[in-house]
Structures are given as C-alpha cells and as structure tokens.
Scaffold this motif. Structure first.
Motif, PDB file in Angstrom:
ATOM      1  N   THR A 145       0.840  -1.191   0.000  1.00 52.64           N
ATOM      2  CA  THR A 145       0.000   0.000   0.000  1.00 52.64           C
ATOM      3  C   THR A 145       0.876   1.243   0.000  1.00 52.64           C
ATOM      4  OG1 THR A 145      -1.242  -1.295   1.583  1.00 52.64           O
ATOM      5  CG2 THR A 145      -2.071   0.909   1.109  1.00 52.64           C
ATOM      6  N   PRO A 146       0.651   2.150  -0.905  1.00 55.67           N
ATOM      7  CA  PRO A 146       1.377   3.420  -0.796  1.00 55.67           C
ATOM      8  C   PRO A 146       0.835   4.211   0.391  1.00 55.67           C
ATOM      9  CG  PRO A 146      -0.219   3.537  -2.573  1.00 55.67           C
ATOM     10  CD  PRO A 146      -0.292   2.144  -2.023  1.00 55.67           C
ATOM     11  N   ARG A 147       1.639   5.066   0.934  1.00 52.10           N
ATOM     12  CA  ARG A 147       1.185   5.946   2.008  1.00 52.10           C
ATOM     13  C   ARG A 147       0.175   6.909   1.383  1.00 52.10           C
ATOM     14  NH1 ARG A 147       6.066   8.911   3.798  1.00 52.10           N
ATOM     15  NH2 ARG A 147       4.949  10.814   3.261  1.00 52.10           N
ATOM     16  N   VAL A 148      -0.945   7.113   2.056  1.00 53.59           N
ATOM     17  CA  VAL A 148      -1.920   8.041   1.488  1.00 53.59           C
ATOM     18  C   VAL A 148      -2.077   9.261   2.388  1.00 53.59           C
ATOM     19  CG1 VAL A 148      -3.253   6.422   0.108  1.00 53.59           C
ATOM     20  CG2 VAL A 148      -3.768   6.682   2.526  1.00 53.59           C
ATOM     21  N   GLY A 149      -2.311  10.382   1.771  1.00 55.49           N
ATOM     22  CA  GLY A 149      -2.565  11.614   2.514  1.00 55.49           C
ATOM     23  C   GLY A 149      -4.040  11.924   2.504  1.00 55.49           C
ATOM     24  N   SER A 150      -4.408  13.065   3.087  1.00 56.38           N
ATOM     25  CA  SER A 150      -5.814  13.462   3.081  1.00 56.38           C
ATOM     26  C   SER A 150      -5.908  14.961   3.245  1.00 56.38           C
ATOM     27  CB  SER A 150      -6.568  12.757   4.212  1.00 56.38           C
ATOM     28  OG  SER A 150      -5.911  12.964   5.449  1.00 56.38           O
TER      29      SER A 150
ATOM     30  N   GLN B   6      -8.351  10.402   8.429  1.00 57.45           N
ATOM     31  CA  GLN B   6      -8.345   9.432   7.329  1.00 57.45           C
ATOM     32  C   GLN B   6      -9.758   9.131   6.825  1.00 57.45           C
ATOM     33  OE1 GLN B   6      -6.333   6.156   9.104  1.00 57.45           O
ATOM     34  NE2 GLN B   6      -8.123   5.330  10.137  1.00 57.45           N
TER      35      GLN B   6
END
Lengths: 822, 336
Positions: free
Chosen positions: B97-102, B334
């Motif tokens: 999983t890539p790191r996700v931002g928000s 998130q």
C-alpha cells in the motif's frame, strides 16, 4: 428575554397557540429560541377539602388525610407536608394526572398512580405551589381560601383569582436593534401588527399638580447623560409580600419575588421596558435628587453589598449628601425599600445608552436595568411608567400618590425623527412592489406616524421607542419583516455581471499544493492559532521563520494563559499534533498545514501597520516512511525525504531558481537545516529538529520539517501558472555513468553543480545513483557515481559526448581532486 | 493414399476426448513424432506419384491441422475444467500500500463552498486575520459603544482606547468586504473564505476560532429576492434539492434588512422529528457601509452573506463536537 404567553394576552387579543405565536415572532425578527410549558401537563387537579388528618401507623413524618373532592366517598391520601390540617381547602392531583415535578434544575413529567406508601393506600397527591408551578413555595402544601368550591378543577378556581394554572414562556433572543421588544407591550405590538389586531396599553391616570413648592428637588448636572428624570412620591405604603398573581407573573419570566414595591417596579419594567427604581423617601437626604457624573476615585456599595470603584464618567444618582444609586445599573442599601418603608420615591428616567454601557462594562455589572438603558428605552415612556407603577402600588400596597410629589426634569427633550419612505425604493430593495396602502398599514401598526407626502412618498414619524430606526432603509426592513420575508418572491432568474472573475493565484496554488502533498502521503491538519506566550517565544527564533524577525503578538484578553499569543510559526501546533497521534498509537506521522503566522513588525508596509502576517506551509514527518509490508521493513523518514518532497512541490509549482544551502550548526530547535531560496530570496527551510525539543513532545524518532513562506511561494509561482508548451526532444538521448573517488567530506551538491556547469549545453540531467564507502575504496574517501543524460536538437555523435565527459571529469578532478573509479 | 486420408478424416469426426490422458493418447496416436498415424503418412508422401503430391500434401496438411485442433480444444476444455495450474506466485499476499494523505475536512468544505459560488461568478478575495477597528467594525456600521459590538466577543491586540480605536483578531470575514470595496468600484461580486476569532468559552459547539465564508454582491438593481435566490441555490447544492429552509428577519449592523437562514434538520430523537438549524446570516448591504467605501447607495444596492464553515461541515459529515476538527487525530483525518 422571557415572555409569558398569558401575560402577553393582556395587551393583545389573538388566537395563536404558543407554538404558532413562537413561529410568527421568529419569522418577523423576534427569534423564539425555546417555548417552555409551565404548570401541570394535564387536567385532573381539583379543589379538595381535608376532612380529617390521621396519623400514619408506619411512619412518623407522614399522615393520612381523608380528602373530599366532591365524589361519593373521600379519598385517602398520604401526605408529608408539615402544614396540612383538617378543614383546609387544598389542590389535589387525582390518580392519572401528569404533573411536571421539579428534579434538579428541570422538571420531569410524572403521572400519579394509586399506590401504597408504607403500607397505606394513597389515591392522589396534595400539592405545593412549587409542584404546580404556581409559586416558588416549597415549604408545604398550597392552602386555598375557605370558599374555594370543592370538586371544581383547580384551573377554574385559580382563574377567578387572576391566577393561571398553566402558561407558556417564550424565550426570545432580542437583537441589539430592538430595544422596544424587551417588554411584553413591545412584543405585543409586533403581534398586533402581524395579526392586524389592536394593541391594548393599560390606561393610566396622571393625578398631579404642577406645584411650586415640591416636596423634593431634582437637579440634573449632566443633562447629556441624563436627558430626563421623572420622580414621583407615593406615601403611606405597606411593604409586604406580593399577591399570588404578581408573584406568578414574575416567576414566569424568571424573576424572584421580593416585596410588593420592588415586585411592582420589576413588573412594570417587564410590562413596558422602562426600568424603575424605588427609593425609601425618608432615607433620602434633603430630600433631593442630584444627578451627576462620577469623577473617578469614588467608591459605592451597591444593593448586592459589593463595594465598587465607580469609574469616572459613570452617572450617579445622589441625595443631598451622597450617592444613592449607580444610575441605570443598581441602587444601594442606603436608600433601599425595607419592611419599614412607608413613603417612596419612584425614579423613572431616560439615561444616555453610551453612558450606561460604558459604566456597566467598566464595572463588569450587567443588570436587567442596564441591559435596557444601554439599548435605549422609550424616551417618551417615563411618565407613563412612573404612574403605572404608582397606581399599582397604591392598589396593592396601599398608599397614595402624592399629587404634589411629581417632578419631570427634562433638560434634553427629544423630537421624533421624520423620515421619507419612497414607495419605489421599497420595490428596488426588496425586489417586489408593495403598495403605499400596505406600507402605511404595517408602519402604523408598529406605532409610526404615516402621512402621504406625495403620490409615492410616505412621510413617517419614528416613535421614540424605536431609536434604531434612523434611515429610510430601516423603515423598509420594518415593512419587510412584518410583510414576511417568505412572502417576498424568489426570482426564477438572476443577473450576473458580465465580467469574468479571475481565479486567485493563491487559491489555485493552494489546491495544487494539497494535491501534491496528499499524493506524497501527507495529511492536512488545522491547528489553533493561539498558544502560550512562552511557547510562542520558544519557537520565535532562527532558523525558523526564515529571515523574518519581530516579537510575538499577544492578545490583551486571552481566554487563558494557554492561548495568550499568536503563533509565529506553525511548528508548535504541528508538534502537538505529532504528540497527540503518537500517544494514540500512530507511528507513521506525515502532516502538513497551511495557515497564517504572525509577528510584530517595525518596518512598515504591512496590511495592518505594526503586524506582519503571512500564510505559511509546514510539512512534517516522523516515523516510518512506508507502510510495513511482507517483503520490506519500513525505514524512518529523514531529511532527504523532506528535501525530496519540497523539491517536487516547488518544481511542480514552477518556483524559479530554487537553491538550498546546508547549515550544519545545530540550534535550540534544530540538529541541522537547509535554507531554501528562490531567485536569491529566502522562502523557507528544511530541518531535522533537535532531539531535546522533540523529546518534550514524547517523540523518540527524528522529526523532519519543512517550513515555507507560502505567501512568498505564491508570489514566485503565480507568474508561471500559465503553462507554455516546449517541443519534446525527438532525437535520441545518450546516457553515461561516471564514478569518481573523492575525499569523504566532498559535498555531492557541489560536485553536481560542477558537473552541470561543465556539461552545458549538452548535459540535460545529472543525478547521483550510488554512494559507496568500504572495500576497494581507500579509508577517508568515498565513491560517488553519477548518471548523466545528454541530448540536443540533433543526434549527438560519440565524440561530442566523449568530449563533454572529459570536460566533466576534468572539472571534478580540478575542483575536488576526484579520481576516476576504475 | 487419398482414401486413407478420407478414412482418417471420417475417423476423426467420431473422436470424443473426455480426459487429459485420452487427449494425450490421441495426440500420440495421430500426431506422435515417431509413429503417429498422420506423421507416418507424411513420411510416405514420397511414394505418391509426383503429379498427385500437391493434392495429397494439401489434404494431409488439412488433416493434420484438424487433428491438432481437436487435441488443442480438448486440452483447453479439460484443463479449464480441471482448475488452475499450481501457482508459482501467491497472488493472495497483500499489496504494497502506498502511504496516502488526506485533505482536512474543513479545507474540503471551504473548497466546495467556494467552488459553488465561483460557478455563480463570484471571485475569491482574502484578507488579514489581524484587523483594525475600521475594517472589522466601524466601516461595517458598528457604531462605537453600540451593543452590537457585544454580539461578537472580541480578542483585542490593541485596546479600543488606543490610537487606532483598537486592533483585533477579526471576528468575521466581513472586513474583506470593506478591503475589496475600498479598492474596487461596483460591480463587486466576491466570496471571502477565512479564519475568524471569537473570545468564547470552548465547548462542543464553540471554539475560540472558526472559519467563515463571506459573500458580497454590489451592483445596480440587486434585490432581497436575488439574495433569496443565491442562498436557496447554495442550500440545495449543499443539503439536497429537497432541503427545507426558512429565511427570517434578524439583525446585523452592516446589512439592512438582515436575515438569517435556517434549514430543517431531521432528527428522529427530537420530539418534533427535527429542528431548525441556523446556517448563515445575510442581508442587503447597509447604505452606511456603501458610503464608508465611497459607493453611492442611491445608485448601488447589494447583498452580503456569511456562513460558518465548521457548522456546515458538522451537519454535512455528522460531526457533533467542533473541537474534533482541531484535534487532528489520524483516525479522524483518514475518514475524509
């Protein structure tokens, strides 16, 4: 402000239910926030006769009562009230009745059932005034008069006594422009206008002589602060408890009954909006009333027994010797009405709203009286209110109005304002035409004098109880709110100016930054702009804040010490976020925030002089850079991750000529940092925070941050928002690698710069692809491997590229003593 | 030879292969390298008269292709029926999983509100958070010492008694109206998002700062009807086309007439089935405000409105405590 539904109906006949009334008032500008019912929630309370009281076999504090409620056999009711006795007429809540019984500060519905109390049947409940919400009396049951007809509903009996068993209280949020509505008559006037009914203001006689030898003097030394002072003497009163109906009305609007004189002055205030004060006439020295401004340095003990420093400019009511009241705010015990009082001086004045507001603010003392004066009472209402109270006192407390004891000192009479209302203007503003007839009808109902000055202009006289109405537009609002905003049609089409609004670069660039940073796995946060002064100071030092300096900005009236200053940088808020999440079990912490930061400024040129304020962007990382996976162990984020993110961001925003300079010295806040410039001007920094700092926030791993002056970035990037196409190179690219061995301390950045300079113009890109120390490389040296891409608008020959490679190697050799790695 | 080929063709039409083993036997029987029947016929092609060879060769090839097709069809059919081959990669392992931002929910809501009004021709304007008395109060028709000033509990940076009558943390985004109109002649059609401050006790429903979006339209011929129109448009866009709203008189010093807008918020737990929730304040720009910025109130009229972004975000996402926005818990962030 509480308005009693029943009390209101004294002044206006209408057929609206409490909820309908609340809706109608809300939709005309008097927002009803709450409607509270008072009194039993159902029928079933009747008048009973206590025929006998017997002791309870199993309880000392309870008795058994035989109560006749007009049915065949008396009911047995268990009662615990100390004052119950045979022969009394009492209110009886029968089985099935729902009362709203007090519980803590509220009331809870309770339906009576036939029960056994300590083994004895109880078929109902004998109630106290408090339980029935008629009075505050909780000490025992309510004892009715001996002629109360047994078996009749209590409500019917109470009605014959002027009392209501149930009522509804409307809590109205009064906006500052409606001083006229802070009373039952004022609200009734709106209801009259809404229902096209007639306002009924009680008629009051003014029995007085214009005596040349008044029993007391009134002198006003501050006519601007006190434009009018009416004094009226009432003699021979008997101070006592108020009658039940009066107590009930005051209780309904949240006032505690005190004695009949004070209660009547409060009653009249809630009736018409004019605050009154009653002095014990015999305790006034002179007797005289002198109205003057305080000079400062005086103290005065108010009725609540607090000694207060009177601010200069506050208005004082004095007798011949000393102050007896803080005008418009509160009286004093020295002239208060007591049980022994027989003669009264009723004060009914108009005080300047600003004078009262300033004094009340300085004293931090807000009363029912100051609340009304600072909004502006009816400048024409003093005489009516004084006599209305006097008549009621004479009725209820005995006594007589002294016909010689009337003074109306009126040094600054007010003339009503005349305003023209153009019929056409109403249509222009509201978007719908209203006829002169409609306008006249609404304004007249609200108490305005209206004359047709011309065909399409109405000449309006503004009543003195509407000091908020100063201009034509105020009249239009009055009309609109009574006509009903909901009646004003919403057009099916609307106009838009023909010029196209330009997108603000800051908005576009912010959205772009959010896209990039969420793409790099950062979460946006919003933190408090206010923080402790000490914390703000700690962070207000280099290298944070770029080249800017200036002391922290503080607020004069913070909520608490925790929020006494404004943030000079976004970092302290960000550290709080890192700490919070770390302490809640999160480990990969990657955030950013866009927000304003503040400093004092002495250079000038800021929007608000003395304060430098700009938008900043802070990016922070702490903990693993990746999520864990089955084939990889997450690596902690370091300064190169941050450098890469910033580089990508600035490149994507097309910020020109970005350079970063390494600073290896540590500071209180940082281990080391990079300053970022664009076109030579500083725009921010990247740092690894000092462990001593991050330890204070419970963070064990390195925290890397980037702080950008976002306002400066916007200014640099805005000219490049418009994109131009450059033809893509169609000719083959030549890729070469070059590995050199250099001294350990040689900075890679400087080598890349030298490579780029030497490789011009054929070298398109250069990057470091390997860094190696160890076996095969001498101690104290390192191997740095570069990947180089050459290209031009033609196909390059090997010899051209070879020449450039030689030039590059020569540059590295001569500048860094580099040796080609074999 | 040709007869043999015809006979074999006939034979092939009757072949039914029901297992992979049968298919392999079939292949060996007819197509086997060493002794496959068809293979063997190819070996004998030299014995055919030269004149017939092309015909025989052609027919023999067709026969071979037919046999191959039968075999392949059977293998495909039977392998599919037998299920997949043993994997050489475990596709059930989790993905990397890539790191996700928000984006913060308040930023999203601010963005959505702004975008909606941009579609109606409003331009975005911004202003400072530290404001002087003129822009925050006086030019907006808050007279000094007027109780209207108590409507907004103010943080002071410089006292009201100071030389500039006070410097404050702006209590609303309305000063942006003044800043824009001081520099722009009508028509002005702007939307001003930003952070504002109120000195109020912090609780689940109030924070010491929050965000507002201010709207202003000043032009010739702007009416209260136009204001109702734009606000209905907003409410429908944000809360659904079937939103119930009410437009009721209120008071703001800088608008006259003034209005507040409530929307009906269904709440099954509420005795009335829901309640009216105030979402914004609005009104027709007060003539004194136009005069303060040098616009002729006889020629121009205008409307203004301002809404609290937190309030709208809370309704929109079902958040019941305003402080949640400023806590920045990852488990909260998130979700957006």
């Amino acid at each position: 402000m509480d308005i009693s539904y029943r009390w209101l109906s004294d002044y206006i006949a209408h057929d609206l239910s409490p909820d309908e009334l609340a809706h109608a008032l809300t939709m005309s500008g008097l927002e009803v926030e709450d409607v509270t019912r008072r009194g039993p929630a159902s029928e079933g309370v009747v008048v009973g006769h206590v025929e006998a009281v017997r002791s309870h076999p199993n309880a000392d504090k309870l008795v058994l009562c035989d109560v006749n409620i007009g049915t065949d056999a008396p009911l047995q009711i268990v009662c615990g009230a100390p004052n119950v006795a045979a022969g009394q007429r009492v209110p009886v809540a029968t089985v099935g009745t729902t009362l709203r019984l007090p519980e803590d500060d509220t009331r809870v519905p309770f339906t009576l059932e036939a029960v056994e109390l300590r083994g004895e049947a109880s078929q109902g409940m004998i109630c106290s005034g408090h339980e029935l919400e008629i009075s505050d009396d909780q000490d025992g049951i309510l004892v009715l008069s001996d002629d109360a007809p047994v078996g009749t509903p209590l409500a019917d009996y109470l009605a014959t006594q002027g009392l209501a068993l149930t009522d509804h209280v409307l809590d109205i949020a009064i906006t500052p422009n409606r001083p006229d509505a802070v009373s039952h008559i004022g609200v009734a006037r709106d209801v009259a206008a809404l229902t096209q009914g007639t306002l009924r203001r009680p008629d009051v006689d003014y029995p007085h002589t214009d005596s040349d030898a008044p029993p007391f003097e009134v002198s006003i030394e501050a006519p601007d602060a006190c434009p009018r002072y009416v004094g009226l003497r009432v003699t021979g009163v008997t101070v006592d408890e108020s009658p039940a109906w009066l107590q009930q009305r005051l209780a309904a609007v949240g006032l505690r009954p005190r004695n009949n004189v004070v209660d009547i002055t409060n009653y009249v205030m809630y009736e018409c909006g004019q605050p009154l004060h009653a002095f014990d006439y015999d305790r006034l020295q002179g007797p005289a009333i002198r109205v003057r401004l305080a000079e400062g340095g005086e103290t005065f003990t108010t009725l609540d027994d607090v000694s207060r420093d009177v601010p200069a400019g506050a208005l004082l009511i004095c007798d011949a010797n000393a102050p007896v009241a803080l005008a418009g705010i509160m009286g004093s015990a020295n002239s208060e009405v007591t049980g022994d009082t027989t003669d009264l001086l009723i004060e009914s004045a108009y005080f300047n709203p600003v004078t009262i507001r300033k004094a009340a603010k300085a004293l931090q003392l807000s009363t029912d009286s100051s609340y009304r004066f600072e909004r502006g009472v009816d400048a024409d209402g003093q005489v009516w209110a004084a006599f209305r109270a006097a008549v009621l006192i004479a009725e209820i407390a005995g006594g007589e109005i002294d016909p010689d004891g009337f003074r109306d000192a009126h040094p600054r009479p007010q003339e009503p304002l005349m305003l023209d209302l153009r019929v056409e203007r109403v249509a222009q503003l509201l978007g719908t035409p209203l006829t002169a007839g409609t306008l006249t009808q609404i304004l007249s109902a609200l108490g305005f004098g209206v004359d047709a000055a011309a065909d399409d202009v109405l000449r309006c006289e503004v009543p003195l109880f509407r000091p908020d109405v100063r201009q034509e537009v105020d009249l239009i609002e009055e009309v609109a709110r009574i006509y009903g905003y909901d009646q004003i049609p919403t057009p099916s089409h609307t106009r838009i100016p023909t010029h196209t609004p330009q997108a603000l670069p800051s908005t576009t660039l912010r959205a772009q930054a959010r896209t990039i940073l969420t793409g790099t796995g950062h979460r946006e946060v919003f933190t408090n702009s206010m923080l402790r002064k000490e914390t703000a100071d700690r962070f207000n030092q280099p290298p944070l804040g770029g080249a800017k300096d200036g002391a922290v900005v503080e607020t004069l009236n913070p909520i608490s010490r925790e929020m006494a200053a404004l943030r000079p940088t976004l970092l302290p808020g960000m550290l709080d976020v890192l700490q919070f999440n770390h302490n809640h079990g999160q480990d990969a912490l990657h955030f950013f925030e866009l927000g304003h930061v503040f400093r004092q400024d002495t250079d000038g040129g800021t929007v608000v002089q003395g304060y430098a304020e700009h938008e900043a962007l802070l990016i922070a990382s702490c903990g693993p850079v990746d999520t864990a996976a089955w084939d990889r162990t997450p690596r902690p984020a370091d300064v190169f991750d941050m450098k890469g993110v910033v580089d990508a961001l600035l490149r994507d925003l097309r910020v020109p000529d970005v350079a970063m300079e390494a600073v290896y010295e540590s500071s209180d806040l940082t281990q080391h940092h990079l300053t970022i410039t664009a076109q030579g001007a500083p725009i921010g920094m990247i740092a690894t925070l000092a462990p001593a700092l991050t330890a204070d926030y419970d963070l064990e791993q390195d925290v890397c941050i980037a702080e950008l002056d976002w306002a400066a970035v916007i200014a640099l990037a805005a000219p490049h928002l418009e994109r131009r196409f450059t033809p893509v190179q169609r000719f083959p690219v030549v890729e070469r690698d070059l590995a050199v061995v250099v001294d350990d301390a040689t900075p890679a950045g400087a080598m890349l710069d030298a490579i780029r300079a030497a490789g011009e113009p054929l070298l398109n890109a250069a990057d470091v692809f390997d860094l190696y120390q160890g076996k095969g490389i001498p101690e104290g040296q390192k191997s740095v491997a570069f990947t180089l891409r050459f290209g031009a608008d033609r196909t390059l020959t090997d010899s051209e590229v070879d020449a450039k490679m030689r030039a590059i190697l020569t540059a590295l050799q001569s500048n860094f003593d580099a040796e080609l790695r074999g | 030879m040709l007869d043999r080929i015809d006979a074999l063709r006939e034979e092939l039409t009757d072949v039914t292969l029901t297992t992979l083993d049968e298919a392999e036997d079939f292949r060996i029987t007819y197509l086997g390298q060493r002794s496959g029947i068809i293979t063997n016929l190819f070996k004998k092609i030299g014995q055919v008269a030269p004149a017939d060879r092309p015909t025989v060769g052609k027919q023999l090839n067709a026969l071979k292709q037919r046999a191959e097709a039968i075999h392949q069809e059977a293998v495909d059919r039977l392998e599919q029926a037998a299920g997949p081959a043993a994997p050489d990669v475990d596709l059930t392992l989790p993905g990397r999983t890539p790191r996700v931002g928000s984006v913060h929910p308040l930023a999203q809501t601010l963005h959505d509100i702004t975008r909606l009004f941009e579609r109606f021709g409003f331009a975005v304007a911004e202003g400072p958070e530290i404001e002087d008395d003129w822009h925050n109060f006086t030019a907006l028709n808050f007279p000094p010492e007027h109780p209207a000033r108590d409507m907004q509990d103010t943080f002071f940076v410089e006292p009201p008694e100071g030389p500039r009558n006070g410097v404050v943390l702006r209590t609303h985004t309305s000063p942006v109206q003044i800043r824009v109109m001081e520099n722009t002649a009508p028509p002005v059609r702007i939307i001003a998002p930003g952070r504002v401050y109120r000195n109020e006790a912090i609780s689940y429903k109030s924070f010491c700062l929050f965000h507002q979006v201010e709207g202003l339209y000043v032009d010739e011929g702007v009416t209260l009807g136009d204001l109702k129109h734009i606000l209905r448009t907003f409410a429908e866009a944000f809360f659904g086309a079937d939103v119930q709203m009410r437009f009721r008189p209120s008071y703001f010093p800088f608008t006259e007439p003034s209005a507040e807008v409530d929307i009906w918020w269904a709440d099954p737990e509420h005795p009335d089935g829901g309640r009216w929730m105030e979402i914004l304040g609005s009104g027709m720009v007060h003539p004194n405000v136009l005069e303060a910025v040098g616009a002729d109130p006889e020629r121009y009229t205008g409307y203004a409105f301002g809404m609290g972004v937190e309030r709208i975000a809370m309704l929109r996402y079902g958040i019941d405590d305003i402080r949640t926005f400023y806590e920045n818990d990852v488990r909260f962030l998130q979700q957006f």
